[in-house]
Design a protein around this motif. Structure first.
Motif, PDB file in Angstrom:
ATOM      1  N   TRP A 163       6.894 -12.688  -0.367  1.00  0.00           N
ATOM      2  CA  TRP A 163       8.016 -13.071  -1.221  1.00  0.00           C
ATOM      3  C   TRP A 163       7.796 -12.626  -2.667  1.00  0.00           C
ATOM      4  O   TRP A 163       8.668 -12.022  -3.278  1.00  0.00           O
ATOM      5  N   SER A 164       6.626 -12.943  -3.196  1.00  0.00           N
ATOM      6  CA  SER A 164       6.375 -12.656  -4.612  1.00  0.00           C
ATOM      7  C   SER A 164       6.297 -11.158  -4.885  1.00  0.00           C
ATOM      8  O   SER A 164       6.829 -10.677  -5.893  1.00  0.00           O
ATOM      9  N   SER A 165       5.640 -10.406  -4.000  1.00  0.00           N
ATOM     10  CA  SER A 165       5.467  -8.973  -4.239  1.00  0.00           C
ATOM     11  C   SER A 165       6.784  -8.219  -4.110  1.00  0.00           C
ATOM     12  O   SER A 165       7.060  -7.290  -4.872  1.00  0.00           O
ATOM     13  N   THR A 166       7.633  -8.611  -3.168  1.00  0.00           N
ATOM     14  CA  THR A 166       8.899  -7.903  -2.987  1.00  0.00           C
ATOM     15  C   THR A 166       9.923  -8.297  -4.044  1.00  0.00           C
ATOM     16  O   THR A 166      10.641  -7.442  -4.582  1.00  0.00           O
ATOM     17  N   GLN A 167       9.999  -9.573  -4.367  1.00  0.00           N
ATOM     18  CA  GLN A 167      10.986 -10.033  -5.340  1.00  0.00           C
ATOM     19  C   GLN A 167      10.583  -9.693  -6.773  1.00  0.00           C
ATOM     20  O   GLN A 167      11.414  -9.740  -7.683  1.00  0.00           O
ATOM     21  N   HIS A 168       9.341  -9.324  -6.972  1.00  0.00           N
ATOM     22  CA  HIS A 168       8.879  -8.905  -8.295  1.00  0.00           C
ATOM     23  C   HIS A 168       9.735  -7.761  -8.832  1.00  0.00           C
ATOM     24  O   HIS A 168      10.018  -7.687 -10.034  1.00  0.00           O
ATOM     25  N   TYR A 169      10.187  -6.877  -7.943  1.00  0.00           N
ATOM     26  CA  TYR A 169      10.932  -5.692  -8.356  1.00  0.00           C
ATOM     27  C   TYR A 169      12.379  -6.020  -8.745  1.00  0.00           C
ATOM     28  O   TYR A 169      13.058  -5.173  -9.327  1.00  0.00           O
ATOM     29  N   ALA A 170      12.803  -7.249  -8.466  1.00  0.00           N
ATOM     30  CA  ALA A 170      14.090  -7.732  -8.963  1.00  0.00           C
ATOM     31  C   ALA A 170      13.885  -8.610 -10.187  1.00  0.00           C
ATOM     32  O   ALA A 170      14.454  -8.367 -11.251  1.00  0.00           O
ATOM     33  N   ASP A 171      13.021  -9.616 -10.046  1.00  0.00           N
ATOM     34  CA  ASP A 171      12.846 -10.608 -11.110  1.00  0.00           C
ATOM     35  C   ASP A 171      12.209 -10.025 -12.366  1.00  0.00           C
ATOM     36  O   ASP A 171      12.537 -10.436 -13.478  1.00  0.00           O
ATOM     37  N   VAL A 193       7.660   1.692  -2.918  1.00  0.00           N
ATOM     38  CA  VAL A 193       7.301   0.273  -2.912  1.00  0.00           C
ATOM     39  C   VAL A 193       7.133  -0.217  -1.477  1.00  0.00           C
ATOM     40  O   VAL A 193       6.148  -0.894  -1.143  1.00  0.00           O
ATOM     41  N   VAL A 194       8.102   0.115  -0.623  1.00  0.00           N
ATOM     42  CA  VAL A 194       8.032  -0.300   0.782  1.00  0.00           C
ATOM     43  C   VAL A 194       6.766   0.221   1.439  1.00  0.00           C
ATOM     44  O   VAL A 194       6.028  -0.533   2.104  1.00  0.00           O
ATOM     45  N   THR A 195       6.484   1.492   1.246  1.00  0.00           N
ATOM     46  CA  THR A 195       5.299   2.106   1.853  1.00  0.00           C
ATOM     47  C   THR A 195       4.019   1.453   1.354  1.00  0.00           C
ATOM     48  O   THR A 195       3.126   1.112   2.149  1.00  0.00           O
ATOM     49  N   SER A 196       3.924   1.254   0.053  1.00  0.00           N
ATOM     50  CA  SER A 196       2.707   0.708  -0.540  1.00  0.00           C
ATOM     51  C   SER A 196       2.469  -0.736  -0.116  1.00  0.00           C
ATOM     52  O   SER A 196       1.367  -1.102   0.321  1.00  0.00           O
ATOM     53  N   LEU A 197       3.501  -1.573  -0.239  1.00  0.00           N
ATOM     54  CA  LEU A 197       3.342  -2.984   0.120  1.00  0.00           C
ATOM     55  C   LEU A 197       3.070  -3.150   1.607  1.00  0.00           C
ATOM     56  O   LEU A 197       2.251  -3.992   2.006  1.00  0.00           O
ATOM     57  N   THR A 198       3.746  -2.353   2.432  1.00  0.00           N
ATOM     58  CA  THR A 198       3.522  -2.440   3.878  1.00  0.00           C
ATOM     59  C   THR A 198       2.083  -2.089   4.217  1.00  0.00           C
ATOM     60  O   THR A 198       1.428  -2.799   5.008  1.00  0.00           O
ATOM     61  N   GLN A 199       1.576  -1.020   3.638  1.00  0.00           N
ATOM     62  CA  GLN A 199       0.189  -0.602   3.900  1.00  0.00           C
ATOM     63  C   GLN A 199      -0.795  -1.684   3.452  1.00  0.00           C
ATOM     64  O   GLN A 199      -1.723  -2.033   4.189  1.00  0.00           O
ATOM     65  N   ILE A 200      -0.595  -2.196   2.264  1.00  0.00           N
ATOM     66  CA  ILE A 200      -1.515  -3.206   1.714  1.00  0.00           C
ATOM     67  C   ILE A 200      -1.507  -4.475   2.542  1.00  0.00           C
ATOM     68  O   ILE A 200      -2.557  -5.035   2.892  1.00  0.00           O
TER      69      ILE A 200
END
Length: 208
Positions: A163-171, A193-200
């Motif tokens: 939640w925090s990592s994905t919503q960071h790009y909006a908030d 962003v999708v690629t990086s967060l998914t991998q991590i």
């Protein structure tokens, strides 16, 4: 008669959607206290009386807007089920959340602002329906752990991280574009962003 009622319902739904979109901009710009029905009507290009036809006052509009945001999230992002492989389910969940930050950042910002201010409107929801929904998602992650499909991680903190990592790009988009030295994020940026967060996140769960 059924057809007439259906038509009336569609018009009502469309009109409320127009008002909600205008209200998002107003609440994000001025906050709840500073927002005004007059400006929301101007943003929606409708008469102020039309807003009061659907909403009693600013508080009622704000409450219904938050409920609408939550309904959309629960409908579109309830992707974690035990019948799906964790790699598929988590990847889809991360992508959906990132793309929501891209396509509808104001919803995320309004929700975040409500929580930052102590969730005066959402308090009952957080202690009721939200908790029930959250436990259903936690149980899915625990089932994956029990089956040896992912490493033993804390399900709650895994969800908080997503939640925090994905919503960071909006908030915190203003901070993000400043850090990336950009005026705004492109479609390619969000795909990165999708690629990086998914991998991590998948690697952190022991998923190859």
């Amino acid at each position: 008669m059924a057809k007439a009622k259906g038509s009336e319902g569609n018009i009502r739904q469309k009109n409320k959607a127009v008002i909600f979109n205008a209200a998002k901009k107003e609440f994000v710009t001025y906050g709840f206290k500073g927002a005004s029905i007059k400006r929301i009507a101007e943003r929606a290009n409708i008469a102020r009386a039309n807003i009061h036809y659907y909403f009693q006052d600013k508080t009622d509009l704000y409450q219904q807007l938050l409920s609408n945001i939550i309904d959309v999230w629960n409908r579109e992002y309830d992707t974690l089920t035990v019948d799906k492989e964790p790699k598929e389910a988590l990847s889809a969940y991360i992508r959906a959340k990132v793309m929501h930050s891209k396509d509808d950042p104001d919803s995320s910002r309004i929700f975040a602002s409500e929580l930052i201010h102590g969730a005066p409107v959402l308090n009952d929801y957080l202690n009721g329906d939200f908790r029930e929904w959250l436990e259903s998602q936690v149980s899915v992650i625990e089932a994956w752990i029990d089956q040896g499909l992912i490493d033993k991680v804390n399900p709650h903190h895994l969800l908080f991280l997503i939640w925090s990592s994905t919503q960071h790009y909006a908030d915190f988009n203003v901070q993000v574009v400043a850090a990336l030295d950009k005026e705004s994020m492109t479609d390619d940026d969000f795909e990165d962003v999708v690629t990086s967060l998914t991998q991590i996140i998948l690697k952190g769960c022991g998923i190859k």
